[in-house]
Scaffold this active site. Structure first.
Site, PDB file in Angstrom:
ATOM      1  N   TYR A  11      -7.597   0.330  -0.238  1.00  0.00           N
ATOM      2  CA  TYR A  11      -8.328  -0.304  -0.797  1.00  0.00           C
ATOM      3  C   TYR A  11      -8.914  -1.388   0.376  1.00  0.00           C
ATOM      4  O   TYR A  11      -9.992  -1.886   0.887  1.00  0.00           O
ATOM      5  CB  TYR A  11      -7.607  -0.972  -1.655  1.00  0.00           C
ATOM      6  CG  TYR A  11      -8.038  -2.721  -2.179  1.00  0.00           C
ATOM      7  CD1 TYR A  11      -7.622  -3.347  -1.782  1.00  0.00           C
ATOM      8  CD2 TYR A  11      -9.802  -3.046  -2.460  1.00  0.00           C
ATOM      9  CE1 TYR A  11      -7.904  -4.977  -2.445  1.00  0.00           C
ATOM     10  CE2 TYR A  11     -10.239  -4.368  -3.007  1.00  0.00           C
ATOM     11  CZ  TYR A  11      -9.209  -5.708  -3.048  1.00  0.00           C
ATOM     12  OH  TYR A  11      -9.535  -6.549  -3.202  1.00  0.00           O
ATOM     13  N   ASP A  51      -0.159  13.265   6.710  1.00  0.00           N
ATOM     14  CA  ASP A  51       0.715  11.775   6.458  1.00  0.00           C
ATOM     15  C   ASP A  51       1.769  11.429   7.265  1.00  0.00           C
ATOM     16  O   ASP A  51       1.918  12.844   8.375  1.00  0.00           O
ATOM     17  CB  ASP A  51       1.870  13.108   5.214  1.00  0.00           C
ATOM     18  CG  ASP A  51       2.286  11.813   4.314  1.00  0.00           C
ATOM     19  OD1 ASP A  51       1.870  12.348   3.652  1.00  0.00           O
ATOM     20  OD2 ASP A  51       3.250  11.585   5.291  1.00  0.00           O
ATOM     21  N   ILE A  52       1.941  10.328   7.706  1.00  0.00           N
ATOM     22  CA  ILE A  52       2.721   9.602   8.382  1.00  0.00           C
ATOM     23  C   ILE A  52       3.980  10.048   8.781  1.00  0.00           C
ATOM     24  O   ILE A  52       5.009  10.152   9.829  1.00  0.00           O
ATOM     25  CB  ILE A  52       2.383   8.110   8.667  1.00  0.00           C
ATOM     26  CG1 ILE A  52       3.251   7.687   6.937  1.00  0.00           C
ATOM     27  CG2 ILE A  52       1.176   7.379   8.656  1.00  0.00           C
ATOM     28  CD1 ILE A  52       3.129   6.173   6.342  1.00  0.00           C
ATOM     29  N   SER A 116       3.401  -8.824   4.408  1.00  0.00           N
ATOM     30  CA  SER A 116       2.912  -8.867   2.903  1.00  0.00           C
ATOM     31  C   SER A 116       4.149 -10.026   3.091  1.00  0.00           C
ATOM     32  O   SER A 116       5.397 -10.935   3.249  1.00  0.00           O
ATOM     33  CB  SER A 116       3.996  -7.238   2.018  1.00  0.00           C
ATOM     34  OG  SER A 116       4.008  -8.822   0.926  1.00  0.00           O
ATOM     35  N   TYR A 140      10.823  -3.090  -2.130  1.00  0.00           N
ATOM     36  CA  TYR A 140       9.037  -3.377  -0.999  1.00  0.00           C
ATOM     37  C   TYR A 140       9.613  -4.049   0.317  1.00  0.00           C
ATOM     38  O   TYR A 140       9.377  -4.100   1.374  1.00  0.00           O
ATOM     39  CB  TYR A 140       8.070  -3.015  -2.042  1.00  0.00           C
ATOM     40  CG  TYR A 140       7.006  -3.791  -1.602  1.00  0.00           C
ATOM     41  CD1 TYR A 140       6.531  -4.793  -1.001  1.00  0.00           C
ATOM     42  CD2 TYR A 140       5.853  -2.803  -0.466  1.00  0.00           C
ATOM     43  CE1 TYR A 140       5.489  -5.430  -0.593  1.00  0.00           C
ATOM     44  CE2 TYR A 140       4.410  -3.206  -0.113  1.00  0.00           C
ATOM     45  CZ  TYR A 140       3.976  -4.611  -0.302  1.00  0.00           C
ATOM     46  OH  TYR A 140       3.006  -4.790   0.632  1.00  0.00           O
ATOM     47  N   LYS A 144       8.995  -4.138   4.630  1.00  0.00           N
ATOM     48  CA  LYS A 144       7.998  -4.856   5.646  1.00  0.00           C
ATOM     49  C   LYS A 144       8.905  -5.304   6.847  1.00  0.00           C
ATOM     50  O   LYS A 144       8.207  -5.103   7.548  1.00  0.00           O
ATOM     51  CB  LYS A 144       7.155  -5.463   4.945  1.00  0.00           C
ATOM     52  CG  LYS A 144       6.368  -4.628   3.815  1.00  0.00           C
ATOM     53  CD  LYS A 144       4.923  -3.919   4.271  1.00  0.00           C
ATOM     54  CE  LYS A 144       4.024  -2.828   3.250  1.00  0.00           C
ATOM     55  NZ  LYS A 144       2.965  -2.723   4.104  1.00  0.00           N
ATOM     56  N   PHE A 168      -1.191 -12.622   1.059  1.00  0.00           N
ATOM     57  CA  PHE A 168      -1.230 -13.024   0.331  1.00  0.00           C
ATOM     58  C   PHE A 168      -1.439 -12.039  -0.636  1.00  0.00           C
ATOM     59  O   PHE A 168      -1.484 -10.507  -0.573  1.00  0.00           O
ATOM     60  CB  PHE A 168      -1.131 -14.729  -0.018  1.00  0.00           C
ATOM     61  CG  PHE A 168       0.134 -14.612   0.400  1.00  0.00           C
ATOM     62  CD1 PHE A 168       0.509 -15.167   2.012  1.00  0.00           C
ATOM     63  CD2 PHE A 168       0.479 -16.186  -0.379  1.00  0.00           C
ATOM     64  CE1 PHE A 168       1.023 -15.797   2.768  1.00  0.00           C
ATOM     65  CE2 PHE A 168       2.232 -16.672   0.125  1.00  0.00           C
ATOM     66  CZ  PHE A 168       2.055 -15.864   1.889  1.00  0.00           C
TER      67      PHE A 168
END
Ligand code: WQD
Length: 324
Positions: A11, A51-52, A116, A140, A144, A168
């Site tokens: 996205y 794929d990473i 994030s 999560y 980050k 955000f």
């Protein structure tokens, strides 16, 4: 200039591809297509499937000569990170380290990290600026924050400059309707509201209406994805020009409640959008709003499309095509 978007079929990644193409960049997309879609990818991009977590797939692409890499390939479901930390550790941490080491070993000078607001955890003050303590409430957010720490070391040791962009709440869709793919099985508020409007879901659960806010529901800082994408272009240009790493918030600086989102969605869609109050979701703070003064000052970044009407209208423009 050539930029590689890792996770560019998602996205935010696909909107970044549009922004870089509009700015005249040559764009590569590296994606495993686990959640992203080929349909999202604008024409004119070089596409590499991989794929990473597979360096035999990743490194040959990193070796093709890129002026910058944008790393958007992460799992983001905060709730799932608390029940299945293993997949977050492997993808968000090990996979990111493959990217960082690969950039260093292939003489790529600049990397942009999709970070994030989750790194901050429960707000100690509002609006949240980059000096706010970082105490993530979920794994999560920790993944980050930990990658930000590795980036800082690789800047100091190997001169890999980075821009960590702390998003955000990303929302909205391309205003020219160039993006048609929607997230599969979303957990975030706006796609859930839109699926309910389209009849894909039977009702919206409002996670608590007893918060210390004007209408009792949670408040978040929703930032239009086109504004976010513009921030990535400005960040890469900043790194190229200054060779100096930065960490900045990208938010609208205004807060919207769940009920404000729901009411506007009902108005724009003309649908009833059934909703009921349910229990609070564990770990949800009452209010999260960004200060983006640093992004404005260093990058000249301004949120232009992050108002309620534009966010909801641009999202319904896509979801109305899925009405059952
Ligand atoms: C927004 C508001 C919910 C769903 C998450 C991640 C964060 C970041 C953005 C990637 C809250 C309420 C939601 C629903 C509801 N992801 N809500 N019913 O939790 O602010 O942030 O996405 O970087 O890391 O945690 O976003 O959209 O899930 O929730 O009432 O079905 O909507 O309680 O107040 P959140 P969200």
């Amino acid at each position: 200039m050539r930029v590689l978007l890792i996770g560019g079929a998602g996205y935010i990644g696909a909107h970044c591809a549009l922004a870089f193409l509009d700015r005249g960049y040559r764009v590569g997309i590296f994606d495993n297509f686990s959640t992203g879609s080929m349909d999202n990818i604008p024409s004119g991009c070089e596409v590499y499937t991989g794929d990473i977590n597979n360096v035999d797939q990743l490194n040959p692409v990193l070796s093709l000569g890129w002026d910058g890499v944008v790393h958007l390939a992460a799992l983001k479901a905060a709730g799932v990170s608390m029940t299945e930390p293993e997949i977050f550790a492997r993808n968000n941490i090990s996979g990111s380290l493959n990217i960082i080491c690969g950039c260093s070993e292939h003489a790529i000078k600049h990397i942009i990290l999709s970070s994030s607001a989750a790194v901050y955890g429960e707000p100690k003050y509002l609006p949240i600026d980059e000096q706010h303590p970082t105490n993530p409430e979920n794994y999560y957010g920790y993944t980050k924050l930990s990658i930000e720490g590795h980036l800082d070391w690789f800047d100091r040791l190997k001169g890999l400059t980075y821009a960590s962009l702390r998003y955000f709440n990303a929302a909205g869709y391309d205003l020219q309707g160039r993006m048609q793919g929607v997230e599969r099985d979303p957990a975030n508020l706006i796609p859930v509201v839109m699926e309910t409007a389209a009849g894909i879901r039977s009702e919206l659960q409002i996670f608590g209406n007893d918060y210390d806010t004007a209408d009792g529901t949670g408040i978040r800082d929703y930032v239009h994805v086109t504004d976010l994408a513009a921030g990535h272009v400005l960040a890469l240009e900043y790194l190229v020009e200054t060779q100096t790493s930065i960490t900045v918030n990208l938010g609208s600086q205004s807060g919207l409640s769940v009920l404000e989102i729901l009411d506007k969605s009902r108005e724009v869609s003309g649908k009833s959008i059934p909703a009921r109050i349910s229990d609070r979701r564990l770990g949800d703070p009452a209010k999260l709003v960004a200060s983006s003064a640093k992004a404005r000052e260093l990058l000249g970044w301004e949120a232009q499309y992050s108002d309620l009407d534009t966010i909801i209208a641009s999202t319904w423009e896509i979801y109305k095509g899925f009405v059952k």
